[in-house]
Design a protein around this motif. Structure first.
Motif, mmCIF file in Angstrom:
data_model
loop_
_atom_site.group_PDB
_atom_site.id
_atom_site.type_symbol
_atom_site.label_atom_id
_atom_site.label_comp_id
_atom_site.label_asym_id
_atom_site.label_seq_id
_atom_site.Cartn_x
_atom_site.Cartn_y
_atom_site.Cartn_z
ATOM 1 N N GLY A 351 0.810 -1.208 0.000
ATOM 2 C CA GLY A 351 0.000 0.000 0.000
ATOM 3 C C GLY A 351 0.842 1.256 0.000
ATOM 4 O O GLY A 351 0.565 2.215 -0.733
ATOM 5 N N CYS A 352 1.916 1.264 0.809
ATOM 6 C CA CYS A 352 2.798 2.445 0.868
ATOM 7 C C CYS A 352 3.501 2.663 -0.471
ATOM 8 O O CYS A 352 3.633 3.802 -0.934
ATOM 9 N N LEU A 353 3.952 1.577 -1.102
ATOM 10 C CA LEU A 353 4.632 1.706 -2.390
ATOM 11 C C LEU A 353 3.669 2.178 -3.471
ATOM 12 O O LEU A 353 4.057 2.936 -4.376
ATOM 13 N N THR A 354 2.413 1.749 -3.383
ATOM 14 C CA THR A 354 1.402 2.229 -4.335
ATOM 15 C C THR A 354 1.164 3.722 -4.185
ATOM 16 O O THR A 354 1.076 4.453 -5.177
ATOM 17 N N VAL A 355 1.088 4.187 -2.940
ATOM 18 C CA VAL A 355 0.931 5.627 -2.696
ATOM 19 C C VAL A 355 2.155 6.383 -3.197
ATOM 20 O O VAL A 355 2.043 7.469 -3.805
ATOM 21 N N PHE A 356 3.347 5.820 -2.963
ATOM 22 C CA PHE A 356 4.594 6.424 -3.420
ATOM 23 C C PHE A 356 4.592 6.589 -4.945
ATOM 24 O O PHE A 356 4.857 7.675 -5.472
ATOM 25 N N GLY A 357 4.272 5.510 -5.670
ATOM 26 C CA GLY A 357 4.239 5.584 -7.127
ATOM 27 C C GLY A 357 3.134 6.484 -7.640
ATOM 28 O O GLY A 357 3.314 7.208 -8.634
ATOM 29 N N THR A 358 1.987 6.465 -6.969
ATOM 30 C CA THR A 358 0.874 7.333 -7.373
ATOM 31 C C THR A 358 1.240 8.798 -7.216
ATOM 32 O O THR A 358 0.815 9.643 -8.012
ATOM 33 N N GLY A 359 2.053 9.114 -6.208
ATOM 34 C CA GLY A 359 2.500 10.490 -6.030
ATOM 35 C C GLY A 359 3.304 10.982 -7.219
ATOM 36 O O GLY A 359 3.099 12.116 -7.701
ATOM 37 N N PHE A 360 4.214 10.160 -7.715
ATOM 38 C CA PHE A 360 4.967 10.541 -8.913
ATOM 39 C C PHE A 360 4.057 10.604 -10.130
ATOM 40 O O PHE A 360 4.243 11.443 -11.015
#
Length: 456
Positions: A351-360
């Motif tokens: 979930g954290c990595l998805t949020v990280f990638g979605t931010g970019f």
């Protein structure tokens, strides 16, 4: 593990999306030669979504007639169709037919639809087939799937697709240009002209056909080569009637170990499924979370962000665009390699990595919306930022996709079928959402690398 099996799994995965990915990277050379012009990308988007009838049929068969459909004959059929369609495309892509008083590239559109059926259906047939091999080969398959985008992009780069030179309007080769002209405030007039390719579009489509032949050969060997047969799991495991061995337990996110529950053995834990999905490893809420993340990630990586890549990068220059496109294509298989050696299967981390990638992804979308004058448009830091954003966006979300694939592989054959179906569903929703914004309402504005001027 067998190195041969790893190579074959990679080559098999490369055939999954190589045809459609090849079509997209070849557009700058195809578009000037056909009557549809730059409306072709919009047509391709619609055709790809129509082609989801293939995955829908396969998914419904598994849902209502479980166990009656063997993926292998379907894979043979769609790969053979891909070979024939790409071969015919090499000779008929420029042929036009008058329909309703208008000239259209009927052969190109029909063959593109057939290739879309091939690639879309691969999502719900290639992955379930990989259940017949050991779990380690699934990550190798995803590496090959990532290369299905990288290899055509590199070949197109060698071909010289999309290389633009700014020329004076009076001396430019107007026939080769596919970009709009605009006048500068100082009275000069430049034209963005595509440079001639090193080899023809026909040769490129023949290369795609050869790639599909390699995919077919790899699939044949995966089914019949003795070395692969020794790696293949037995029918009991494939049917899901026996538990996983110690190695496969490590591939499950929630696999219970004696250290976690010293008084309960792993087999005793598995007798109490947490849900009716797969082997019951996950609760219903966790299953929903996994599939929502899978749909979201594929919507972003397969449809939403690719549809605005040119808008986000071209204002920074043609080199920035090609560097971002190439490095993003490289990031996909790199993420698969990372997942092969560092498989972190925590749902929280996912979930954290998805949020990280979605931010970019949000940054990329913002720069596309600000086109042709995004932030730091005349600064080297702006170019670095947009290229880095594309790399980290693809790298992080590709890792998430691979880990979800490995997790669902542990849940059994039907879980991988639903994995492929959700991949296509997410991609379809993303494409349908972006089509009116890009092609109907024209919210995004193209930047002209030769003429656009922005306030400092």
């Amino acid at each position: 593990m067998s190195l041969l099996t790893h190579v074959l799994a990679c080559l098999f995965g490369m055939g999954s999306w190589v045809a459609i990915n090849g079509m997209w990277v070849e557009l700058p050379l195809v578009v000037p030669e056909i009557p549809e012009g730059w409306y072709l990308p919009s047509y391709l988007t619609v055709l790809i979504q129509m082609a989801n009838v293939g995955p829908l049929f396969i998914t419904l068969m598994h849902r209502f007639r479980p166990g009656t459909l063997d993926e292998r004959p379907v894979v043979y059929g769609i790969v053979a169709l891909g070979i024939v369609a790409t071969f015919l495309l090499a000779f008929f892509w420029k042929h036009t037919v008058t329909v309703g008083g208008s000239v259209h590239s009927v052969a190109l559109l029909v063959l593109s639809f057939l290739l879309s059926v091939v690639d879309c259906t691969s999502s719900v047939t290639f992955l379930p087939f990989m259940m017949r091999l050991r779990p380690q080969y699934l990550t190798t398959y995803f590496v090959g799937e990532g290369l299905s985008g990288l290899v055509p992009a590199l070949v197109a780069l060698i071909q010289g697709v999309g290389v633009v030179q700014c020329q004076n309007g009076t001396s430019a080769d107007w026939g080769n240009s596919v970009m709009n002209n605009s006048s500068l405030g100082d009275g000069s007039d430049l034209k963005a002209v595509y440079q001639p390719a090193k080899f023809s579009t026909q040769v490129f489509f023949m290369f795609l056909s050869a790639m599909m032949i390699v995919c077919l050969a790899a699939f044949v060997l995966l089914n019949h080569h003795p070395a692969v047969a020794r790696e293949r799991k037995n029918d009991l495991y494939y049917s899901g009637h026996i538990g996983t061995d110690k190695t496969e337990q490590g591939l499950s996110l929630h696999a219970q170990t004696p250290e976690q529950k010293p008084m309960i053995s792993p087999l005793e834990v598995r007798r109490e499924p947490r849900s009716a999905f797969g082997r019951g490893t996950y609760s219903r809420e966790e299953v929903v979370f996994i599939f929502v993340v899978l749909a979201w990630v594929n919507a972003l990586t397969n449809a939403v962000l690719p549809s605005v890549q040119s808008y986000s990068c071209l204002p920074y220059g043609n080199k920035a665009y090609h560097l971002a496109a190439t490095m993003a294509a490289v990031s996909n298989p790199v993420a698969c390699f990372i997942a092969m050696f560092i498989p972190i299967r925590s749902l929280v981390f996912m979930g954290c990595l998805t949020v990280f990638g979605t931010g970019f992804g949000a940054y990329i979308m913002a720069m596309a919306a600000l086109s042709p004058c995004p932030l730091l448009v005349y600064s080297a830091s702006g170019t670095v930022a947009i290229v880095l954003a594309w790399i980290l966006f693809v790298l992080s979300l590709s890792y998430v996709k691979v880990i979800i694939g490995v997790i669902l592989r542990d849940e059994g054959h039907s879980a991988l079928v639903w994995c492929g179906a959700v991949v296509q569903l997410g991609s379809m929703v993303g494409a349908i959402s972006m089509f009116p914004l890009v092609s109907v309402y024209g919210i995004f504005k193209s930047g002209d690398a030769c003429n656009t001027k922005c306030p400092m």
